[in-house]
Write a protein that holds these residues in place. Structure first.
Motif: not given
Length: 81
Positions: A18-29, A34-39
């Protein structure tokens, strides 16, 4: 994200997954913020293919370290007796 979570859960348990997935989600966010791109979600098939390619690459490197070579086998056909 679901496939990533399940892979991490099998490797390290639910709390750490759960922590690893949350960290990955935070990095994507953060990257998107910062870039203004769309996911765009590439989908589970793309993720699984990348995972298989990464595993195969690592196996080839390990085989070379032992002086071996990986040779792909053809798909098994029905054996007619």
């Amino acid at each position: 994200m679901g496939a990533y979570y399940r892979r991490m859960q099998s490797r390290m348990g639910a709390p750490k997954a759960i922590t690893a997935t949350a960290h990955k989600l935070a990095r994507i966010f953060y990257r998107l913020w910062t870039s203004g791109e769309h996911y765009t979600d590439p989908g589970i098939d793309v993720y699984e293919q990348q995972y298989r390619d990464r595993i195969l690459k690592n196996l080839k490197i390990k085989a070379q370290a032992f002086g071996l070579e990986l040779i792909p086998i053809s798909t098994p056909t029905e054996c007619v007796s």
